[in-house]
Write an enzyme that holds these catalytic residues in place. Structure first.
Site, PDB file in Angstrom:
ATOM      1  N   GLU A 104       0.823  -1.036  -0.092  1.00 28.77           N
ATOM      2  CA  GLU A 104      -0.568  -0.122  -0.004  1.00 28.77           C
ATOM      3  C   GLU A 104       0.784   1.600  -0.020  1.00 28.77           C
ATOM      4  O   GLU A 104       1.379   1.815   1.360  1.00 28.77           O
ATOM      5  CB  GLU A 104      -0.927   0.309   0.884  1.00 28.77           C
ATOM      6  CG  GLU A 104      -1.947  -0.783   1.425  1.00 28.77           C
ATOM      7  CD  GLU A 104      -2.943  -1.239   0.009  1.00 28.77           C
ATOM      8  OE1 GLU A 104      -3.406  -0.043  -0.659  1.00 28.77           O
ATOM      9  OE2 GLU A 104      -3.378  -1.873  -0.034  1.00 28.77           O
ATOM     10  N   CYS A 132      -2.014   9.755   2.718  1.00 28.22           N
ATOM     11  CA  CYS A 132      -2.119   9.069   1.156  1.00 28.22           C
ATOM     12  C   CYS A 132      -3.383   8.800   0.495  1.00 28.22           C
ATOM     13  O   CYS A 132      -2.372   8.959  -0.652  1.00 28.22           O
ATOM     14  CB  CYS A 132      -1.580   7.077   1.731  1.00 28.22           C
ATOM     15  SG  CYS A 132      -3.195   6.347   1.939  1.00 28.22           S
TER      16      CYS A 132
END
Length: 465
Positions: free
Chosen positions: A215, A249
């Site tokens: 990720e 993010c």
């Protein structure tokens, strides 16, 4: 178990594997009990986690609960509600010439899983994959980020006091500790962090052919066209960008605004920032801080690459960077090429969507993409253009908190997905038991072969194979 009795980090997967061989795969009820233990830690020690997050990131208590603890509690509740259904064996019967074939499919855990967490949401992004790992029936070794030391130490204390190391174990340490762990014989590695470190983790895992879920991040584009413009839309974008001081993010990285509403948008951005954090945001109790000195220096370096429309100040001693809006940025500037991951928002005007998309300035494989528009054709065009696993229309951030939405990257933003059922599937694999009951065997499959049997095979292949 006292801390000094814990084995070396690299020996933990073998220890967990031996425990699994001795006791077998945990039942669904056992997994739910583990998840509820994790939930109790979050509930009973909420104040401690809030204090740790403030120490690491200056995170307001509201953000600590809403973006870290509440998301985890909702995920645990959702997984516990649906786990029995997801984990239920599936059987099917197939009639064949001379036999009946029975397939029994069951999800199986990978075994011992390594989870390496990130510093920007050091509780949520560390424990969210752990929930999926437990749901899948795995044991887990957890390595929180050393850049959020207060949160890491609290996770270590709380989890290691609650769970035996054969189930869950937190190991703290620096990059050298992480390297030792990624070299160990885990059955699956889950990593959240930068693309550079993600590549190193994948390279290390490849030496053992260990599967990896990455990720990562990226420059999530956000498009605001003239039909989607409103004060409320701008307010949502500003909130999503400057949440956690921009260290998210999936934050809108760069805002592309239709030229017809460009100046209005800039005015609304400034108005929203003043309403959120006041004229002195450093004094606001609702605005966080940059996590590390190194990241502070990187983000400050972006500010001089354009005209400061709002903010622009910083205080190194406090790791404070004011919410900053940049305009008039030269193409090719690092602030337009690199992931910002901080409270600096470039705002770029555009004339039409097709020209913007064909310019190549949008990262198609970002972690997500945002568009604010009422034009369905443009929304669909943007959806078709982006390679990311999600796009979000007329809202930001919220989709990542939903257990109904698989969360994961594509290309440069990573690979693999989790949250909700996607997490259960990511941390398990399908194992099929094939059992055939013969009542008439076809002898022609054995050597010596003949043209007659080959012709028979052509006619009966669907029934024989």
């Amino acid at each position: 178990m006292p801390e000094n009795e814990y084995p070396l980090p690299e020996s933990l997967p073998e220890r967990q594997r031996e425990e699994r061989l001795a006791k077998g795969v945990p039942s669904g009820e056992m997994r739910k009990k583990q998840l509820l233990k994790l939930k109790n830690i979050l509930v009973e020690r909420e104040k401690e986690f809030t204090d740790a997050l403030y120490s690491d990131l200056g995170k307001p208590a509201f953000e600590s609960f809403s973006s870290e603890i509440a998301v985890l509690l909702n995920e645990i509740d959702y997984v516990c509600k649906h786990l029995d259904k997801w984990n239920r064996p599936k059987a099917s019967r197939h009639l064949k010439l001379g036999s009946v074939e029975v397939l029994r499919k069951k999800r199986q855990p990978h075994g011992s899983v390594l989870v390496i967490g990130s510093w920007n949401y050091p509780v949520q992004l560390t424990l969210m994959p752990v929930i999926g790992a437990i749901a899948g029936g795995n044991s887990c070794v957890i390595k929180p980020s050393e850049s959020a030391p207060a949160s890491a130490e609290l996770l270590k204390e709380a989890i290691n006091q609650t769970f035996p190391s054969e189930q869950l174990c937190v190991v703290t340490g620096d990059a050298q500790t992480a390297s030792r762990l990624t070299s160990a014989p885990f059955d699956l590695i889950f990593f959240t962090g930068s693309g550079k470190t993600g590549k190193a983790v994948a390279d290390q895992a490849a030496k053992r052919l260990t599967p990896v879920i990455l990720e990562l991040g990226g420059k999530n584009p956000c498009i605001l066209d003239e039909t989607g413009f409103s004060a409320a839309a701008v307010r949502d974008i500003v909130w999503g960008k400057f949440l956690n001081a921009g260290q998210t993010c999936i934050a809108p990285d760069t805002l592309y605004v239709h030229r017809s509403v460009y100046e209005q948008t800039l005015d609304e951005i400034s108005a929203s920032l003043s309403a959120f954090y006041g004229e002195q945001p450093q004094a606001s109790g609702d605005y966080g801080r940059i996590c590390t000195e190194a990241h502070f220096q990187k983000v400050v370096g972006f500010i001089g690459q354009g005209t400061v429309r709002h903010g622009g100040t910083n205080d190194r001693s406090d790791r404070f960077i004011a919410p900053t809006v940049l305009t008039d940025i030269e193409p090719g500037s690092p602030v337009l090429e690199e992931e910002i991951f901080g409270p600096v928002l470039p705002v770029i005007p555009y004339t039409d969507l097709e020209s913007l998309l064909s310019s190549g300035c949008l990262q198609r494989d970002a972690l997500t993409g945002y568009i604010f528009s009422k034009n369905n054709d443009r929304i669909q065009r943007f959806n078709d253009y982006m390679r990311s696993s999600t796009i979000s229309v007329n809202q930001v951030i919220h989709h990542a908190a939903s257990p109904h939405v698989a969360f994961g990257g594509v290309g440069r933003s990573g690979y693999g997905a989790y949250h909700g059922k996607a997490g259960f599937l990511a941390f398990s694999y399908e194992k099929t038991k094939v059992q055939t009951y013969h009542y008439l065997r076809f002898q022609g499959k054995f050597p010596p072969y003949s043209d007659r049997n080959r012709n028979a095979l052509k006619k009966l292949r669907k029934w024989l194979l």
